[in-house]
Design a protein around this motif. Structure first.
Motif, mmCIF file in Angstrom:
data_model
loop_
_atom_site.group_PDB
_atom_site.id
_atom_site.type_symbol
_atom_site.label_atom_id
_atom_site.label_comp_id
_atom_site.label_asym_id
_atom_site.label_seq_id
_atom_site.Cartn_x
_atom_site.Cartn_y
_atom_site.Cartn_z
ATOM 1 N N GLN A 221 0.831 -1.208 0.000
ATOM 2 C CA GLN A 221 0.000 0.000 0.000
ATOM 3 C C GLN A 221 0.863 1.255 0.000
ATOM 4 N N SER B 133 0.985 4.036 -3.017
ATOM 5 C CA SER B 133 0.617 5.433 -2.756
ATOM 6 C C SER B 133 1.698 6.378 -3.246
ATOM 7 N N LEU C 257 -5.530 1.405 -1.249
ATOM 8 C CA LEU C 257 -5.833 0.387 -0.246
ATOM 9 C C LEU C 257 -5.725 -0.996 -0.875
ATOM 10 N N VAL C 258 -5.053 -1.896 -0.162
ATOM 11 C CA VAL C 258 -4.867 -3.270 -0.650
ATOM 12 C C VAL C 258 -5.464 -4.230 0.370
#
Length: 220
Positions: free
Chosen positions: A110, A114, A127-128
């Protein structure tokens, strides 16, 4: 006065029944004795002594090939995607292309994404989440729902049994075997999960990917 003799055929028949009864009893006793003999001759099963490092928790939850992950973009939901990590450990994501995911934790992936989307999105938050974990453990024997359980978090042998529906009514909770492949050899560890339930043993045995947990049947 003449005495009537006993009926010889009838007496012989009674004696034959007695002999057959004695023979059956002796055979039954012999079978019990032989079973006890072989049971006494059986040596202890070849379980491996459990060293501390084998059962201690290790960092898990890292992604691996075959995992299915959901990648969400709060600032650009149209980019949301579900990806299976390829055999080469990579996923193909919009705008940034192929990204290495295998071996990384969800949090680290994540953070990496980002950073990569900073120049592409006004809100680069990514978001993972793991949808399906490829790695798992196998539960068999006297549990209510035997099968494969995804190992998507650190999991103990006791927790895995509970995930498999718990012990069946025939389970021997004192005889739970974990089979693990280490260095190309199968190691077998014997666990007493009855002590875990009673609180007599506070040590947790953490599972590794592809361990097999077998709950034996009670003999009583």
């Amino acid at each position: 006065m003449t005495t009537t003799p006993a009926n010889p055929p009838q007496a012989a028949s009674v004696w034959q029944r007695v002999r057959r009864g004695l023979a059956s009893s002796l055979m039954a006793l012999s079978a019990i004795a032989m079973a006890g003999f072989f049971s006494a001759c059986e040596g202890p099963e070849p379980y491996t002594e459990i060293p501390a490092d084998v059962m201690s928790a290790r960092p898990t939850g890292t992604l691996s090939a075959g995992d299915v992950i959901q990648v969400s973009y709060p600032g650009a939901p149209e980019l949301n995607t579900t990806q299976r990590i390829q055999a080469n450990g990579r996923v193909s994501l919009p705008k940034v292309g192929d990204v290495s995911a295998s071996g990384k934790s969800v949090a680290s992936l994540q953070s990496q994404l980002s950073g990569m989307y900073t120049s592409h999105l006004q809100n680069p938050t990514v978001l993972v989440a793991v949808e399906t974990a490829a790695a798992g453990v196998y539960i068999s024997g006297e549990v209510n729902k035997p099968g494969k359980i995804p190992l998507d978090r650190p999991m103990t042998a006791f927790e895995a049994v509970m995930e498999a529906g718990g012990f069946s009514k025939f389970a021997n909770r004192k005889q739970v075997v974990v089979v693990r492949n280490q260095g190309g050899k199968h190691q077998r560890y014997a666990l007493n999960l009855d002590d875990t339930l009673s609180g007599a043993n506070h040590n947790a045995f953490y599972l590794r990917p592809y361990d097999t947990v077998y709950v034996k049947q009670s003999r009583w």
